[in-house]
Every structure is written in structure tokens, then in C-alpha cells.
Write a protein that holds these residues in place. Sequence first.
Motif, short mmCIF file in Angstrom:
data_model
loop_
_atom_site.label_atom_id
_atom_site.label_comp_id
_atom_site.label_asym_id
_atom_site.label_seq_id
_atom_site.Cartn_x
_atom_site.Cartn_y
_atom_site.Cartn_z
N ARG A 1 0.42 -28.43 26.61
CA ARG A 1 1.00 -29.20 27.73
C ARG A 1 1.90 -30.32 27.19
NH1 ARG A 1 -4.42 -28.32 29.05
NH2 ARG A 1 -4.72 -26.92 30.84
N ALA A 2 2.66 -29.97 26.15
CA ALA A 2 3.60 -30.90 25.54
C ALA A 2 4.68 -30.10 24.84
CB ALA A 2 2.88 -31.80 24.52
N LYS A 3 5.88 -30.63 24.79
CA LYS A 3 6.99 -29.92 24.17
C LYS A 3 6.75 -29.73 22.68
CE LYS A 3 10.62 -31.36 27.40
NZ LYS A 3 11.92 -32.10 27.54
N ALA A 4 7.07 -28.54 22.19
CA ALA A 4 7.08 -28.30 20.75
C ALA A 4 8.28 -29.02 20.14
CB ALA A 4 7.15 -26.81 20.45
N LEU A 5 8.13 -29.47 18.89
CA LEU A 5 9.20 -30.20 18.22
C LEU A 5 9.87 -29.34 17.15
CD1 LEU A 5 7.54 -33.71 17.66
CD2 LEU A 5 8.72 -32.83 19.69
N GLY A 6 11.13 -29.62 16.90
CA GLY A 6 11.85 -28.93 15.83
C GLY A 6 12.97 -29.80 15.32
N PRO A 7 13.50 -29.47 14.14
CA PRO A 7 14.63 -30.24 13.63
C PRO A 7 15.87 -30.06 14.49
CG PRO A 7 14.26 -28.29 12.29
CD PRO A 7 13.12 -28.39 13.23
N SER A 8 15.94 -28.90 15.19
CA SER A 8 17.03 -28.55 16.08
C SER A 8 16.44 -27.86 17.30
CB SER A 8 18.01 -27.60 15.37
OG SER A 8 18.36 -28.09 14.08
N ARG A 9 17.27 -27.46 18.23
CA ARG A 9 16.82 -26.67 19.37
C ARG A 9 16.69 -25.22 18.92
NH1 ARG A 9 15.21 -27.95 24.53
NH2 ARG A 9 16.82 -26.69 25.57
N ILE A 10 15.47 -24.84 18.59
CA ILE A 10 15.21 -23.49 18.09
C ILE A 10 14.05 -22.89 18.89
CG2 ILE A 10 16.07 -23.94 15.75
CD1 ILE A 10 13.20 -24.40 14.85
N PRO A 11 13.90 -21.57 18.86
CA PRO A 11 12.82 -20.95 19.64
C PRO A 11 11.43 -21.38 19.19
CG PRO A 11 14.48 -19.33 19.05
CD PRO A 11 14.80 -20.56 18.27
N ALA A 12 10.56 -21.58 20.18
CA ALA A 12 9.13 -21.82 19.95
C ALA A 12 8.40 -20.69 20.68
CB ALA A 12 8.71 -23.18 20.48
N PRO A 13 8.25 -19.54 20.03
CA PRO A 13 7.84 -18.32 20.74
C PRO A 13 6.46 -18.38 21.37
CG PRO A 13 7.93 -17.96 18.36
CD PRO A 13 8.56 -19.27 18.62
#
Length: 408
Positions: free
Chosen positions: A119-131
Motif C-alpha cells: 500500500r505504498a509506491k515502489a521506488l526506483g532511480p527512474s520511472r521503471i516497471p515494478a512488476p
Amino acid sequence: MTNANPQRSDPFSPAPLGPLTLRNRLIKCATFEGVTPDALVTDDLIEFHREVAAGGVAMSTVAYCAISPEGRTDRHQIWMRPEAMGGLRKLTDAIHGEGALAAAQLGHAGPVANSVSNRAKALGPSRIPAPMGMSLTHKVTAEDIKDLRVKFRRAARIAVDSGFDGLEIHCGHNYLISCFLSPLLNHRHDGYGGTLVNRARLAREVAESVREEVGDEAAVWVKLNMFDGVGKPGGGGRRWSGFNIDEACEVARLLERDGHLDAIEPTAGSSLLNPMYLFHGDAPRAAFADAFRGAMHWGLKAAGPFFLKHYDYHDGYLLPLARRLRAAVDLPLILLGGVTDRASMDLALGEGFDFVAMGRALLREPDLPLRIASDPATTSQCTHCNLCMPTIYSHTRCPVRTGEVPAG
């Protein structure tokens, strides 16, 4: 560069690791146990690590200890907070009671996180898929990075105050820090993207923050990818290549130069893109698909042959890459990947590695180290069928040991 430590001939001799003295050179590597439904320590988790400690390893590594709620792969994993400390203390006491030391793997799952479950956004260095959450990641901002450093520091303090002797910072498998290292996944144009020095900045800053927090109260090391399993191990075809061994050697040199670490544990593969490169052996595609429901089930059914690739197993399968890292730095190294018997232990130590890490073999036989110490001709019963891998979503175990599937 050559290894400054003398070669060791006996894997069962005591050995220093930073401020610690381990009773031997065998470490149980981090494997998520899938027995923390409320994100807190359970009796099952305590018994799992107590049994491994009683089986003869010098240190058992607890995973996955996320630094924050969104840093878990799903909501059932422990995240380091004051409410978890009572259970963590019982866990470390149980490990210590068997004469072993306890390590906590600290990390942030990044795009491997299930944003729906957390129930929280996954984080990444860029906008990339979080499958896992069928979504895209939130691109980490400069303020987020400051916050991540604070959370790593806080998690390290909670771990040490809960009795952990060692802290492993997860910089592998395309979890968050590993994603920053990857030229395939990191598309940033600020001080944390582009050049290798910039892509390595987060790993170095986190190591600095953790060391500043704990000083010599604990040993600190990183689990560092040597190759993501995407493209070629030595680079080439940069557009479609992940982090590779040439870059890993340079990052290891930077980390060594910073002076915040006591060791490095080389690893490989990507939980996001190519998980089987870490494990080698059989690819249990049907079992993985059956561990999920809905879209993930059918997605794995369709994409299994592409996502779960087959790599032939042989003892010491990560050694060829790890040799490159061994030649690059003087820091103690922990060899992972296909260490199952006295011969593979002797080979690792003979080539200048300081410790060896065991995973699947201990799921099959937690007392394997004691039996090898008693009889060097002992062989592991693990067949590398990898049916243990899908069990992390329910209760990590060896299905052969529990009788769920027949031996052989």
C-alpha cells in the motif's frame, strides 16, 4: 591488486571479520524465510535460525530486514521499527545461545517491491516497471535520498540494539541500491546517474551512514552484484546491458577506498530481470506460477521460459566472476554460490576468499557444517532442484526435506 590476507587452509578455524571473531569461516547467507505474516519476528523464524546456528555455521543472516514499509517486497516482511525489537532480540539471543553470531540484511526492495501489498509506491532511480505491483516506480528525488540515508541509519541502530553482530547492506539483485548501479535501470541525469561514479554514489553514501551510526559495534559489509544477468558479464551492448563485472570491480575499489566496510559478499542475478542467474540449477517454472494467483500466475505461466532461465549448476559457479573481484580489492570477500562441501570450501579459501556463504544446502540439511567438520568426505543432499525458491511466498523450506516431493 592482491589479497592482503594470508590464504586460509581450514574453513573451521576462527576468523576475524571487522570487530568480530567468528568461530569458523562459514556464514548462512540471507534467504527470506516467509514466516513473518505480521512483519514481526515469529517463533518459526527464531527456530529456523536457531537450527542453522546449532548446525555449525559461524553466523546466520536474517533477511529480509527492510528499512521502511515501502522497502519490503511485500507487507509480510519485517521492517526495522521499535515494535520489532522485542522479537529481534529473542531471535539474536537464540542464535547466540547456539554459539553463533547474528547478522541482519538491511535493504530497500525498490522496484522489486509489491506496491499493492505494501500500500505504498515502489521506488526506483527512474520511472521503471515494478512488476509485482503491476505499476511503475516513483522516481527517487534528492530529498528521498536524504530520507533513505536516515532510514538506513535508523535501521542499523535498531539492529545493533536488538543484538545483531553484523550488518549486510543489500546492493544486489536489482533491489533499490543495485538499480542505481545499473546503466539499464538508472536513467538519471543528476549526481546519482550517468557515470559509474555517480551511479555508485548511493551505495557509498549508505555505507558511510551505516558505519557512522554503528562504529565498531558491528561488522558492516555489502552484498554487491557482479553481474545482473542481463547482457554480457563483461559489458558490451551497453544499451541492453545491466551492471557487469568490470563496473563491479571499480565500485568495489571505491567502497574499499572509502574505508567504511569490513568485507564484500559478491553476488549476481536480478530478482527483477533474471533471478535464476543467482541460483543456477533447475528452473521450477510451474511451481513459481502456482505460488501466485490472478495476473501474476498467468504472467509467469506465459513468461516463465524467458524470466526463469536455466543455468547449469556446478560447485562454485560464481567463482569465475568472483576471482575478478578478488584480484581487484584487498577487502575480505565472502564467496557465495555453490559452496556445498569441503572441497568447494577449500577451493575458495585457497584462492584468497576469507569466508564462504551457504544457502540452499542448509535448507536441505541445517547440520551440514557439523557433519562436514566431522567427516570431510560428507556430500550435500541438495540436488539444486530449486523447488525451495517458490516457497518463500508461504514458508521457506526444502520440499524434499519435508517430504512434499520425493528425493531425486
